[in-house]
Design an enzyme around this catalytic site. Structure first.
Site, mmCIF file in Angstrom:
data_model
loop_
_atom_site.group_PDB
_atom_site.id
_atom_site.type_symbol
_atom_site.label_atom_id
_atom_site.label_comp_id
_atom_site.label_asym_id
_atom_site.label_seq_id
_atom_site.Cartn_x
_atom_site.Cartn_y
_atom_site.Cartn_z
ATOM 1 N N ASP A 195 -1.760 17.256 -8.698
ATOM 2 C CA ASP A 195 -0.724 16.476 -9.564
ATOM 3 C C ASP A 195 0.213 15.711 -8.665
ATOM 4 O O ASP A 195 1.074 16.172 -7.852
ATOM 5 C CB ASP A 195 0.184 17.617 -10.497
ATOM 6 C CG ASP A 195 -0.843 17.811 -11.720
ATOM 7 O OD1 ASP A 195 -2.078 17.740 -11.763
ATOM 8 O OD2 ASP A 195 -0.335 18.596 -12.519
ATOM 9 N N LYS A 204 -4.455 11.383 -16.904
ATOM 10 C CA LYS A 204 -4.344 12.385 -18.129
ATOM 11 C C LYS A 204 -4.217 11.596 -19.245
ATOM 12 O O LYS A 204 -3.271 10.358 -19.540
ATOM 13 C CB LYS A 204 -3.238 13.448 -18.127
ATOM 14 C CG LYS A 204 -3.376 14.721 -17.230
ATOM 15 C CD LYS A 204 -2.344 15.667 -17.272
ATOM 16 C CE LYS A 204 -2.693 16.747 -16.128
ATOM 17 N NZ LYS A 204 -3.747 17.585 -16.195
ATOM 18 N N ARG A 250 -12.503 34.414 -15.511
ATOM 19 C CA ARG A 250 -13.535 35.526 -15.974
ATOM 20 C C ARG A 250 -14.124 35.599 -17.118
ATOM 21 O O ARG A 250 -15.311 36.132 -17.166
ATOM 22 C CB ARG A 250 -12.573 36.844 -15.912
ATOM 23 C CG ARG A 250 -12.104 37.065 -14.201
ATOM 24 C CD ARG A 250 -11.804 38.797 -14.439
ATOM 25 N NE ARG A 250 -11.159 39.311 -13.188
ATOM 26 C CZ ARG A 250 -12.206 39.938 -12.215
ATOM 27 N NH1 ARG A 250 -13.306 39.964 -12.564
ATOM 28 N NH2 ARG A 250 -11.565 40.501 -11.338
ATOM 29 N N GLY A 272 -1.666 27.478 -13.139
ATOM 30 C CA GLY A 272 -0.744 28.439 -12.639
ATOM 31 C C GLY A 272 -1.250 28.701 -11.034
ATOM 32 O O GLY A 272 -0.515 29.736 -10.620
ATOM 33 N N GLY A 318 -1.137 21.884 -10.053
ATOM 34 C CA GLY A 318 0.076 20.837 -10.689
ATOM 35 C C GLY A 318 1.243 21.203 -10.139
ATOM 36 O O GLY A 318 1.543 20.384 -8.993
ATOM 37 N N SER A 319 2.192 21.798 -10.714
ATOM 38 C CA SER A 319 3.537 21.896 -10.492
ATOM 39 C C SER A 319 3.775 22.675 -8.967
ATOM 40 O O SER A 319 4.693 22.748 -8.485
ATOM 41 C CB SER A 319 4.242 22.521 -11.672
ATOM 42 O OG SER A 319 3.873 22.398 -12.794
#
Lengths: 190, 296
Positions: free
Chosen positions: B26, B83, B167, B216, B237-238
């Site tokens: 990102d 996005k 999962r 995450g 991302g972050s």
């Protein structure tokens, strides 16, 4: 005979699947020691800037050049062809410089220009499917380079000695003939 | 299945194939895009604010300004994604006119339609969509998504939801490979997905498009974890530009993604890093603050 497939990133599994289909054995190459015992190396599609970056960090850049001077064979597709080229534009970047061609990255434009064509090759009389994805253009070829196929006025499959390169992705088609052709080149190399 | 048996579909999935084994980062401006490319990103995702800022600042999160996206496209040579809000096909038309390489119809932005996603087969530019389970993934593929990414919980810096989603999808796919045809018809009803796609997954044990992980990932070991669980590439991302050492962390995550099966290299990549982003405990988040529940 074992073929090494550069497995830093990209569609290396598609090449592996093709080699499986034609009964060739292969190993993934991520570090210099993985080149031991291989007769030819496939440089797959993916992002050439990423491959170059990781290759250099891992010392693979120099090992691959050494592999070439020891008589090893190479097959580059798309990003792989960019890595093999003597000269790279759009933007300029470093390369292994094993193949006497100059290439323009993303030569056709962005993803919207990606397409599938049917084209003639010198490998056989029937046309062959060519999948182009954000493909580079081969702008010029040196004297020792044999042009095996052209599309829209540009070479798209070329060979110089033991080095084979395409700007399209034979690994994304069903047709194994270009991989079979590469195996015959690699076999002569050993 | 004719929609998935033509040359346009093949080059859409083909570009996703080229991104496998890589890291998509990102970025919010050209400078970050340059840092990402130099660190070895295989693509960048252009957006207005990274998810953790969207979470913090609130308000409506929309498609990034075309000017910024164009600057990013002019700065890097790797693919540029951007996005759009869920269901906002007009934003997608704008991005297609701008000629971005991939569109992410993303739960990270504020949804524009709470019933419909974009009919992605109607576009020439390829789409990636988020999913939490197999049914959701197959519904998005039905609409034309040429790449799936598990949603995780964006902007959390917490890997637990990404792990749960990868999962879930992998185990649901494994299960299908064991079932008979009549059971697959029942599964199609249970999962809310077309029988033809259920049958395809049952036969092949994988999705008909590449399956990446997002939401995450903050450390090299996080990347290695989701790759070992079956993700084919990672979105960060972050995690990069909210850390204390973006360039170095970006390089480390690229390295760990390539060598995800080699703990010694993941160790090397993890050394000498500064602080990762702080991260959130998902259990402390209220339902309304979750991004993963957007879309269906």
């Amino acid at each position: 005979m074992t073929i090494g497939i550069l497995a830093i990133q990209g569609d290396y599994e598609a090449h592996a699947k093709m080699l499986d289909r034609i009964g060739a054995s292969y190993t993934y190459v991520r570090r210099p020691e993985d080149l031991k015992d291989v007769s030819g190396v496939i440089l797959p599609g993916g992002e050439s800037t990423t491959h170059l970056k990781v290759m250099t960090e891992e010392g693979l850049f120099d090992s691959l050049k050494q592999f070439a001077s020891d008589g090893g064979a190479f097959f580059g597709t798309c990003a792989g062809t960019i890595l093999l080229a003597r000269e790279v534009h759009g933007p300029t970047q470093e390369s292994l410089a094993l193949l006497d061609v100059s290439v323009l990255r993303n030569g056709y434009g962005r993803q919207l220009a990606s397409d599938v064509h049917l084209g003639q090759t010198k490998l056989r009389s029937e046309p062959m499917e060519m999948v182009f994805i954000r493909a580079p253009i081969i702008e010029s070829v040196g004297k020792g380079v044999q042009v095996l196929a052209e599309d829209a006025g540009h070479p798209v499959l070329v060979r110089q000695g033991k080095i084979l390169a395409s700007t399209f992705h034979p690994e994304l088609s069903e047709d194994p003939s270009i991989h079979e052709y590469f195996l015959s080149i690699a076999n002569d190399a050993t | 299945m004719d929609l998935m048996n033509n040359n346009l579909w093949r080059v859409k999935v083909g570009l996703a194939e080229m991104l496998k084994g890589g890291v998509i980062m990102d970025v919010t401006n050209a400078e970050q895009a340059r840092i990402a490319e130099q660190a070895g990103a295989c693509a960048v995702m252009a957006l207005e604010r990274v998810p953790s800022d969207i979470r913090k600042d609130g308000g409506v999160a929309r498609m990034a300004a075309p000017r910024i996206i164009r600057e990013i496209m002019n700065t890097v040579s790797i693919p540029v994604m951007a996005k759009v809000r869920i269901g906002h096909f007009a934003e997608a038309q704008v991005l297609e006119s701008l000629e971005v390489d991939y569109i992410d119809e993303s739960e990270v932005l504020t949804p524009a339609d709470d019933e419909h996603h974009v009919w992605k087969h109607g576009f020439k530019v390829p789409f990636v969509c988020g999913a939490r389970n197999l049914g959701e993934a197959l519904r998005r593929i039905t609409e034309g998504a040429a790449m799936i990414r598990t949603k995780g919980e964006a902007g959390s810096g917490n890997i637990v939801e990404a792990v749960r989603h990868i999962r879930t999808i992998v185990s649901q796919m494994k299960r299908l490979t064991l079932l008979g045809e009549e059971e697959l018809v029942h599964e199609a009803k249970e999962l809310g997905a077309p029988f033809e796609l259920i049958q395809w997954v049952a036969k092949n044990g994988k999705l008909p498009v590449p399956n990446f992980s997002a939401g995450g990932i903050a450390t090299p070991a996080d990347a290695s974890l989701v790759m070992q669980l079956g993700a084919e590439a990672v979105f960060v991302g972050s995690g990069i530009f909210k850390s204390s050492d973006p360039a170095q962390r970006a390089r480390a995550i690229v390295k760990a993604t390539t060598h995800y099966k080699d703990p010694k290299v993941v160790l090397e990549a993890s050394e000498e890093l500064g602080d990762a982003m702080k991260g959130l405990d998902i259990r402390q988040l209220e339902e309304k603050d979750l991004m993963q529940t957007r879309g269906w």
